[in-house]
Design a protein around this motif. Structure first.
Motif, mmCIF file in Angstrom:
data_model
loop_
_atom_site.group_PDB
_atom_site.id
_atom_site.type_symbol
_atom_site.label_atom_id
_atom_site.label_comp_id
_atom_site.label_asym_id
_atom_site.label_seq_id
_atom_site.Cartn_x
_atom_site.Cartn_y
_atom_site.Cartn_z
ATOM 1 N N MET A 102 0.843 -1.199 0.000
ATOM 2 C CA MET A 102 0.000 0.000 0.000
ATOM 3 C C MET A 102 0.871 1.239 0.000
ATOM 4 S SD MET A 102 -2.696 1.315 2.932
ATOM 5 C CE MET A 102 -3.898 0.025 2.636
ATOM 6 N N SER A 103 0.485 2.230 -0.777
ATOM 7 C CA SER A 103 1.197 3.504 -0.768
ATOM 8 C C SER A 103 0.252 4.611 -0.325
ATOM 9 C CB SER A 103 1.761 3.821 -2.154
ATOM 10 O OG SER A 103 0.706 3.948 -3.098
ATOM 11 N N ILE A 104 0.787 5.525 0.470
ATOM 12 C CA ILE A 104 0.024 6.646 0.991
ATOM 13 C C ILE A 104 0.464 7.905 0.241
ATOM 14 C CG2 ILE A 104 -0.587 7.956 3.048
ATOM 15 C CD1 ILE A 104 -1.394 4.984 3.133
ATOM 16 N N GLN A 105 -0.478 8.708 -0.203
ATOM 17 C CA GLN A 105 -0.157 9.881 -1.003
ATOM 18 C C GLN A 105 -0.269 11.201 -0.236
ATOM 19 O OE1 GLN A 105 1.159 9.475 -4.058
ATOM 20 N NE2 GLN A 105 0.976 7.288 -3.611
ATOM 21 N N ALA A 106 -1.213 11.284 0.706
ATOM 22 C CA ALA A 106 -1.491 12.561 1.362
ATOM 23 C C ALA A 106 -0.350 12.984 2.280
ATOM 24 C CB ALA A 106 -2.792 12.467 2.154
ATOM 25 N N THR A 107 0.119 14.201 2.084
ATOM 26 C CA THR A 107 1.172 14.758 2.921
ATOM 27 C C THR A 107 0.800 16.185 3.292
ATOM 28 O OG1 THR A 107 2.449 15.654 1.062
ATOM 29 C CG2 THR A 107 2.913 13.367 1.720
ATOM 30 N N THR A 108 1.544 16.735 4.232
ATOM 31 C CA THR A 108 1.379 18.138 4.600
ATOM 32 C C THR A 108 2.697 18.596 5.196
ATOM 33 O OG1 THR A 108 -0.058 19.731 5.731
ATOM 34 C CG2 THR A 108 0.502 17.728 6.947
ATOM 35 N N SER A 109 2.754 19.825 5.653
ATOM 36 C CA SER A 109 3.982 20.326 6.267
ATOM 37 C C SER A 109 3.697 20.747 7.694
ATOM 38 C CB SER A 109 4.549 21.500 5.470
ATOM 39 O OG SER A 109 3.608 22.563 5.420
ATOM 40 N N LEU A 110 4.741 20.778 8.487
ATOM 41 C CA LEU A 110 4.626 21.266 9.850
ATOM 42 C C LEU A 110 4.700 22.793 9.818
ATOM 43 C CD1 LEU A 110 6.827 18.559 11.617
ATOM 44 C CD2 LEU A 110 4.329 18.714 11.539
ATOM 45 N N GLY A 111 4.741 23.406 10.990
ATOM 46 C CA GLY A 111 4.722 24.863 11.027
ATOM 47 C C GLY A 111 5.954 25.444 11.685
ATOM 48 N N GLY A 112 5.925 26.752 11.884
ATOM 49 C CA GLY A 112 7.014 27.430 12.579
ATOM 50 C C GLY A 112 8.369 27.147 11.967
ATOM 51 N N THR A 113 9.336 26.807 12.816
ATOM 52 C CA THR A 113 10.695 26.526 12.351
ATOM 53 C C THR A 113 10.786 25.197 11.615
ATOM 54 O OG1 THR A 113 11.181 25.589 14.530
ATOM 55 C CG2 THR A 113 11.787 27.895 14.173
ATOM 56 N N ALA A 114 9.694 24.407 11.620
ATOM 57 C CA ALA A 114 9.680 23.114 10.930
ATOM 58 C C ALA A 114 8.831 23.160 9.671
ATOM 59 C CB ALA A 114 9.158 22.024 11.875
ATOM 60 N N SER A 115 8.557 24.352 9.169
ATOM 61 C CA SER A 115 7.653 24.487 8.024
ATOM 62 C C SER A 115 8.234 23.898 6.740
ATOM 63 C CB SER A 115 7.295 25.955 7.808
ATOM 64 O OG SER A 115 8.464 26.734 7.598
ATOM 65 N N ASN A 116 9.539 23.625 6.735
ATOM 66 C CA ASN A 116 10.165 23.018 5.551
ATOM 67 C C ASN A 116 10.137 21.498 5.597
ATOM 68 O OD1 ASN A 116 11.989 22.941 7.727
ATOM 69 N ND2 ASN A 116 13.745 22.742 6.354
ATOM 70 N N ILE A 117 9.512 20.932 6.629
ATOM 71 C CA ILE A 117 9.484 19.477 6.805
ATOM 72 C C ILE A 117 8.135 18.932 6.346
ATOM 73 C CG2 ILE A 117 9.548 17.597 8.494
ATOM 74 C CD1 ILE A 117 11.478 19.316 10.135
ATOM 75 N N THR A 118 8.173 17.999 5.418
ATOM 76 C CA THR A 118 6.969 17.356 4.896
ATOM 77 C C THR A 118 6.728 16.056 5.648
ATOM 78 O OG1 THR A 118 7.342 18.283 2.695
ATOM 79 C CG2 THR A 118 5.855 16.389 2.848
ATOM 80 N N VAL A 119 5.513 15.895 6.133
ATOM 81 C CA VAL A 119 5.153 14.686 6.887
ATOM 82 C C VAL A 119 3.900 14.069 6.292
ATOM 83 C CG1 VAL A 119 6.181 15.488 9.062
ATOM 84 C CG2 VAL A 119 3.779 16.009 8.556
ATOM 85 N N GLY A 120 3.664 12.810 6.616
ATOM 86 C CA GLY A 120 2.427 12.176 6.210
ATOM 87 C C GLY A 120 1.243 12.887 6.841
ATOM 88 N N LYS A 121 0.123 12.923 6.151
ATOM 89 C CA LYS A 121 -1.056 13.626 6.638
ATOM 90 C C LYS A 121 -1.599 13.011 7.918
ATOM 91 C CE LYS A 121 -4.652 16.444 6.386
ATOM 92 N NZ LYS A 121 -4.558 17.856 6.786
ATOM 93 N N VAL A 122 -1.268 11.736 8.173
ATOM 94 C CA VAL A 122 -1.692 11.064 9.404
ATOM 95 C C VAL A 122 -0.452 10.689 10.199
ATOM 96 C CG1 VAL A 122 -2.930 9.087 10.378
ATOM 97 C CG2 VAL A 122 -3.773 10.189 8.290
ATOM 98 N N ALA A 123 -0.443 11.051 11.474
ATOM 99 C CA ALA A 123 0.688 10.767 12.359
ATOM 100 C C ALA A 123 0.450 9.452 13.103
ATOM 101 C CB ALA A 123 0.877 11.918 13.341
ATOM 102 N N VAL A 124 1.414 9.067 13.924
ATOM 103 C CA VAL A 124 1.306 7.823 14.690
ATOM 104 C C VAL A 124 1.628 8.097 16.149
ATOM 105 C CG1 VAL A 124 2.242 5.506 15.038
ATOM 106 C CG2 VAL A 124 1.873 6.356 12.713
ATOM 107 N N CYS A 125 0.701 7.755 17.038
ATOM 108 C CA CYS A 125 0.896 7.916 18.479
ATOM 109 C C CYS A 125 1.557 6.676 19.052
ATOM 110 C CB CYS A 125 -0.443 8.158 19.167
ATOM 111 S SG CYS A 125 -0.292 8.348 20.962
ATOM 112 N N MET A 126 2.616 6.882 19.842
ATOM 113 C CA MET A 126 3.371 5.756 20.387
ATOM 114 C C MET A 126 2.754 5.189 21.659
ATOM 115 S SD MET A 126 5.677 5.632 18.123
ATOM 116 C CE MET A 126 6.828 4.462 18.796
ATOM 117 N N LEU A 127 1.732 5.843 22.211
ATOM 118 C CA LEU A 127 1.144 5.364 23.462
ATOM 119 C C LEU A 127 0.604 3.951 23.319
ATOM 120 C CD1 LEU A 127 0.231 5.784 26.373
ATOM 121 C CD2 LEU A 127 -1.830 6.887 25.517
#
Length: 340
Positions: free
Chosen positions: A1-26
């Protein structure tokens, strides 16, 4: 499976592209029970999510200084073991860790300079140099310490090379604006789901968009409730609060349970895991759902929720169900320090 949706973080990390869905380690540690999930199962779940992302995209991993049995650093130690075994994944992930609490029988926020330094240094100690602390968040806003002083302390720790970006958690829109005025905030973490969409959450999301801050929306599945897999209190694993901490949450109490399940019954077509995640993701390009799963298959299913494009009619239907639902019970047994 491949995931296409991405977005960027904000502030000083606005140049970092991440997957649109994150993963909680809890959930990787607790799996809602006191028995830890085996390392290899956790590792495969992380790898599956990372491997499905487009090249150059990072998986946003969310951990906590206190994510583990008896508020221990179990998840940080597991993260270190993961990166020791799979060093190729270090640069493919963005690690956010919450801290800044006074650990005890009842954890309390302590954003004093001394405790923030202790917290950040402990996190780095447990990571053992395997992974940078990409982003640090105070888990709650401490009413006894100036917010500006807390952010300035984190700026000092950043200058010392002990963290790369600064985030906030469980804060109000006003607090986010104040914190961002001291130093650009990369991400703010709040609870958002079809059964938890408070007026203050709407304000935080709007303020974050204005300021260029990413919103990390935790518990988008209502801690599993909105998947429809838990139809009665007896479906919660374990017989005690120690067996599954959801037994202590007001919304999972028997008096509230049957009433709250109406939101699932009334919207069978819009409360699956993927559609709940898709709805949260639709709240803005800067909104990143943060579900948790300790299984590779479930992680992929959750991440694929970010690829679902809801139509205007879909969103209107879901919103009508949310508006009609009268969810009973607070988010936590103790409501103090929320929306700080």
């Amino acid at each position: 499976m491949s995931i296409q949706a991405t977005t960027s973080l904000g502030g000083t990390a606005s140049n970092i592209t991440v997957g649109k869905v994150a993963v909680c380690m809890l959930l990787f540690i607790l799996k809602w029970t006191p028995e830890p999930v085996p390392d290899e199962q956790c590792f495969e779940a992380i790898k599956a999510g990372v491997d499905a992302l487009p090249p150059g995209t990072k998986m946003f991993l969310n951990g906590g200084e206190f994510y583990g049995h008896n508020l221990a650093t179990t998840n940080l130690e597991m993260i270190a073991r993961f990166f020791e075994k799979y060093p190729d994944y270090v640069d493919k992930t963005f690690l956010s860790v919450k801290g800044g609490v006074k650990l005890g029988a009842v954890p309390l926020p302590d954003n004093s300079p001394a405790n923030l330094r202790r917290s950040v240094e402990l996190i780095n100690e447990k990571l053992r140099g395997t992974k940078r602390l990409d982003l640090f968040q105070c888990a709650r806003v401490d009413p006894n310490v100036s917010l500006e002083e807390s952010i300035r302390t984190l700026v000092e720790l950043k200058k010392e090379g002990k963290l790369d970006h600064i985030g906030m958690s469980e804060c109000s829109a006003d607090s986010l604006r104040r914190g961002n005025a001291v130093h650009p905030i990369a991400a703010v973490e709040i609870e958002v789901s079809p059964w938890e969409y408070a007026e203050e959450a709407k304000k935080v999301i709007a303020t974050a968009e204005e300021l260029g801050v990413a919103v990390i929306a935790y518990s988008p599945l209502g801690r599993g409730f909105l998947t429809g897999q838990i139809k009665r209190p007896e479906d919660i694993p374990g017989n005690t609060i120690e067996g599954d901490f959801r037994r202590a949450l007001p919304r999972f109490q028997e008096d509230n349970f049957k009433h709250n399940f109406a939101i699932v019954d009334a919207s069978k077509n819009v409360t699956s895991a993927q559609l709940s995640i898709a709805w949260v993701a639709s709240l803005g390009k800067h909104v990143i759902p943060l579900p948790g799963s300790s299984h590779a298959k479930r992680t992929l299913e959750n991440c694929a929720g970010g690829d679902i494009k809801l139509s205007t009619e879909d969103i209107a239907e879901i919103n009508s169900v949310i508006s009609a639902a009268d969810v009973r019970g607070d988010r936590y047994p103790h409501q103090a320090y929320l929306w700080g």
